[in-house]
Design a protein around this motif. Structure first.
Motif, PDB file in Angstrom:
ATOM      1  N   GLY A 350       0.817  -1.417  -0.194  1.00  0.00           N
ATOM      2  CA  GLY A 350       0.018   0.074  -0.123  1.00  0.00           C
ATOM      3  C   GLY A 350       0.926   1.321  -0.122  1.00  0.00           C
ATOM      4  O   GLY A 350       0.544   2.265  -0.684  1.00  0.00           O
ATOM      5  N   GLU A 351       1.744   1.214   0.851  1.00  0.00           N
ATOM      6  CA  GLU A 351       2.811   2.373   0.952  1.00  0.00           C
ATOM      7  C   GLU A 351       3.470   2.348  -0.311  1.00  0.00           C
ATOM      8  O   GLU A 351       3.911   3.884  -0.874  1.00  0.00           O
ATOM      9  N   ALA A 352       4.035   1.441  -0.996  1.00  0.00           N
ATOM     10  CA  ALA A 352       4.686   1.415  -2.165  1.00  0.00           C
ATOM     11  C   ALA A 352       4.108   1.974  -3.537  1.00  0.00           C
ATOM     12  O   ALA A 352       4.888   2.516  -4.397  1.00  0.00           O
ATOM     13  N   LYS A 353       2.887   2.007  -3.538  1.00  0.00           N
ATOM     14  CA  LYS A 353       1.830   2.248  -4.757  1.00  0.00           C
ATOM     15  C   LYS A 353       2.701   1.810  -6.128  1.00  0.00           C
ATOM     16  O   LYS A 353       3.670   2.405  -6.635  1.00  0.00           O
ATOM     17  N   ILE A 354       2.095   0.598  -6.465  1.00  0.00           N
ATOM     18  CA  ILE A 354       2.474  -0.095  -7.770  1.00  0.00           C
ATOM     19  C   ILE A 354       2.068   0.929  -8.950  1.00  0.00           C
ATOM     20  O   ILE A 354       1.000   1.162  -9.284  1.00  0.00           O
ATOM     21  N   LYS A 355       3.406   1.487  -9.662  1.00  0.00           N
ATOM     22  CA  LYS A 355       2.978   2.235 -10.711  1.00  0.00           C
ATOM     23  C   LYS A 355       3.581   1.706 -11.945  1.00  0.00           C
ATOM     24  O   LYS A 355       3.300   1.942 -13.159  1.00  0.00           O
ATOM     25  N   THR A 356       4.152   0.201 -12.053  1.00  0.00           N
ATOM     26  CA  THR A 356       4.729  -0.343 -13.018  1.00  0.00           C
ATOM     27  C   THR A 356       3.686  -1.121 -13.829  1.00  0.00           C
ATOM     28  O   THR A 356       2.466  -1.472 -13.328  1.00  0.00           O
ATOM     29  N   LYS A 357       3.904  -1.559 -14.915  1.00  0.00           N
ATOM     30  CA  LYS A 357       2.790  -2.279 -15.679  1.00  0.00           C
ATOM     31  C   LYS A 357       2.610  -3.818 -15.315  1.00  0.00           C
ATOM     32  O   LYS A 357       1.635  -4.318 -15.229  1.00  0.00           O
ATOM     33  N   SER A 358       3.519  -4.462 -14.476  1.00  0.00           N
ATOM     34  CA  SER A 358       3.580  -5.798 -14.074  1.00  0.00           C
ATOM     35  C   SER A 358       4.015  -5.643 -12.667  1.00  0.00           C
ATOM     36  O   SER A 358       4.942  -4.913 -12.301  1.00  0.00           O
ATOM     37  N   PHE A 359       3.683  -6.610 -11.986  1.00  0.00           N
ATOM     38  CA  PHE A 359       3.868  -6.835 -10.441  1.00  0.00           C
ATOM     39  C   PHE A 359       4.249  -8.262 -10.437  1.00  0.00           C
ATOM     40  O   PHE A 359       3.518  -9.342 -10.712  1.00  0.00           O
ATOM     41  N   VAL A 360       5.568  -8.723  -9.713  1.00  0.00           N
ATOM     42  CA  VAL A 360       5.908 -10.021  -9.646  1.00  0.00           C
ATOM     43  C   VAL A 360       6.052 -10.160  -8.155  1.00  0.00           C
ATOM     44  O   VAL A 360       6.731  -9.477  -7.424  1.00  0.00           O
ATOM     45  N   LEU A 361       5.488 -11.489  -7.723  1.00  0.00           N
ATOM     46  CA  LEU A 361       5.791 -11.513  -6.094  1.00  0.00           C
ATOM     47  C   LEU A 361       6.328 -12.795  -6.174  1.00  0.00           C
ATOM     48  O   LEU A 361       6.454 -13.891  -6.719  1.00  0.00           O
ATOM     49  N   GLU A 362       7.830 -12.581  -5.378  1.00  0.00           N
ATOM     50  CA  GLU A 362       8.628 -13.943  -5.596  1.00  0.00           C
ATOM     51  C   GLU A 362       8.410 -14.475  -4.473  1.00  0.00           C
ATOM     52  O   GLU A 362       8.838 -13.785  -3.154  1.00  0.00           O
ATOM     53  N   LEU A 363       8.311 -15.701  -4.280  1.00  0.00           N
ATOM     54  CA  LEU A 363       8.222 -16.738  -3.119  1.00  0.00           C
ATOM     55  C   LEU A 363       9.014 -17.490  -2.596  1.00  0.00           C
ATOM     56  O   LEU A 363       9.166 -18.426  -1.883  1.00  0.00           O
ATOM     57  N   ALA A 364      10.279 -17.524  -3.433  1.00  0.00           N
ATOM     58  CA  ALA A 364      11.374 -18.551  -3.492  1.00  0.00           C
ATOM     59  C   ALA A 364      11.920 -18.914  -2.203  1.00  0.00           C
ATOM     60  O   ALA A 364      12.309 -19.819  -1.671  1.00  0.00           O
ATOM     61  N   ARG A 365      11.854 -17.740  -1.132  1.00  0.00           N
ATOM     62  CA  ARG A 365      12.302 -17.837   0.281  1.00  0.00           C
ATOM     63  C   ARG A 365      11.362 -17.867   1.124  1.00  0.00           C
ATOM     64  O   ARG A 365      11.618 -17.777   2.407  1.00  0.00           O
ATOM     65  N   VAL A 366      10.148 -18.345   0.808  1.00  0.00           N
ATOM     66  CA  VAL A 366       9.247 -18.406   1.714  1.00  0.00           C
ATOM     67  C   VAL A 366       9.032 -19.848   2.191  1.00  0.00           C
ATOM     68  O   VAL A 366       8.933 -20.733   1.419  1.00  0.00           O
TER      69      VAL A 366
END
Ligand code: GLU
Length: 435
Positions: A350-366
């Motif tokens: 919410g704070e970062a405000k996504i302004k790019t065309k794409s959003f990637v959620l990287e879960l490799a370390r979860v």
């Protein structure tokens, strides 16, 4: 605001599901309490980063009653240290009702500070033996106000009404005097205790006060360090073993949240290192605990994986980094995603405000995701997608299987090769990490 509505909606859902539990009666041994509206119902939750979420009758005032006990105990520990306080009141669960006439056979000490005998004795410690009742009360009111982050008042009508019907507490005070545990006259001792019980709060105040304990003594909204971590730990440990009176054992095994209830219908709970919780619903069960409150705590504990003895690991910084490169925002998470971790993720986005065309959620370390963590992450991804951003996930260990966004659609999956190329790009790009 997004995170706010997401979590408030969730609390609302839990509240509605739990409120169907009929039954219970509003306390009537204090005549003023009998006038409370039995239909009032509210929940509040405060995280350690000071985010406060609430729903229902979250601004309705009610008297703090027995929920004052852990906080006056904290004030006494702060003022005198553990050894001196232990000389006066023990920390053994009594397994008895709140107003039981019992003291340790040999020493005359009350068994713990959560039963009335213990609380009356602890009240007497504030500002020392010689202090006047008025000064003690002013000090306690001021201390509670700092914990809540706003000026709290005493409801004098409730206090006066309880004084009129205080035979039981007066007899406890006489017993304490006969063992020389307290010095004040029985009447003064009970008046001090009853006024502390008559400080008025809302569920929002209680959630913040509870979160102060959960966070080791720092008030999460004002940032004031009010208690030492050792005092916060001591208070929560006593709440865990003796907070629910004669229901303490069953409470710890089924709900597993250190908690304290009050006859006004409030209930507060702490998850050490995670959050503070509070509920308000006046009808009580036979043991004096709010019926709907107990149900809400039970549901939240189960649904959010909040049991103290659960072995889910937590405590690692959830959001490893948020970076942008080309048209991508890449968020890398790590550790175990429980409620507190997912809340952190959602509010950072919410704070970062996504302004790019794409959003990637990287879960490799979860390492894993619990039920509520999963729901919150998917809901957040859905909202990002609905704002017109293309959503991808990179989940090589499959910690988020079948990531249905709630409407039958799925985020796009990034292949290992594409993900590594992107991460490589990020590493070389000049964009600064935000965490
Ligand atoms: N003032 C109430 C009493 O001492 C508090 C009891 C409670 O909340 O459990 O009777």
């Amino acid at each position: 605001m997004r995170v706010h509505s997401l979590i408030s909606d969730y609390l609302h859902e839990i509240m509605t599901d739990s409120s169907s539990s009929e039954g219970g009666t509003v306390a009537d041994y204090i005549p003023e309490l009998k006038k409370m509206d039995p239909n009032l119902l509210g929940i509040a939750l405060c995280t350690l980063n000071g985010h406060l979420y609430s729903t229902g009758d979250d601004t309705a005032p009610f008297t703090i009653q027995s929920m004052s006990k852990p906080f006056v105990y904290a004030a006494a520990l702060k003022e005198h240290g553990l050894d001196k306080v232990l000389d006066v009141v023990d920390v053994e669960p009594s397994g008895e009702a709140f107003n039981e006439l019992s003291l340790d056979d040999e020493t005359g000490r009350p068994l713990n500070p959560m039963i009335n005998a213990g609380a009356i004795a602890v009240n007497q410690l504030i500002l020392g033996e010689e202090a006047a009742v008025e000064d003690r009360i002013a000090h306690i009111r001021d201390f509670f106000s700092r914990l809540a982050g706003r000026e709290l008042e005493i409801n004098q009508r409730v206090a006066d009404s309880e004084i009129e019907h205080a035979d039981r507490n007066l007899s406890l005070a006489h017993m304490l005097r006969s063992y020389e545990v307290i010095q004040d006259s029985a009447h003064d001792a009970v008046r001090g205790y009853i006024e502390q019980c008559s400080i008025e709060v809302t569920v929002r105040d209680l959630a913040v006060m509870a979160a102060t304990l959960a966070g080791g003594g720092t008030q999460p909204v004002t940032g004031e360090r009010i208690l030492s971590p050792a005092v916060a730990r001591q208070v929560q440990a006593v709440m865990a073993s003796a907070g629910m009176y004669d229901a303490a054992g069953r409470w710890m095994t089924t709900v597993g949240i250190p908690a304290k209830s009050g006859v006004s219908g409030g209930m507060l709970g702490t998850m050490p290192g995670q959050l503070g919780l509070a509920t308000f619903s006046p009808p009580l069960d036979k043991k004096g605990n709010s019926v709907a409150g107990a149900r809400i705590f039970q549901n939240l504990s189960q649904d959010m994986g909040l049991h103290l003895m659960s072995t889910e690991p937590y405590g690692i910084q959830t959001v490893r980094s948020i970076r942008t490169a080309r048209n991508y925002t890449v968020v890398r998470l790590q550790g175990y995603i429980n409620f507190a971790a997912a809340e952190r993720f959602v509010s950072r986005i919410g704070e970062a405000k996504i302004k790019t065309k794409s959003f990637v959620l990287e879960l490799a370390r979860v390492s894993g995701v619990n039920g509520v963590g999963r729901r919150m992450m998917l809901e957040e991804l859905r909202r990002i997608r609905n704002s017109g951003v293309e959503v991808w996930i990179f989940d090589p260990e499959n910690v988020l299987p079948d990531p249905d966004l709630g409407d039958g659609t799925y985020p796009r999956k990034q292949s290992r090769r594409a993900a590594f190329a992107l991460l490589d790009d990020l590493r070389r790009s000049a964009s600064t990490p935000t965490e």
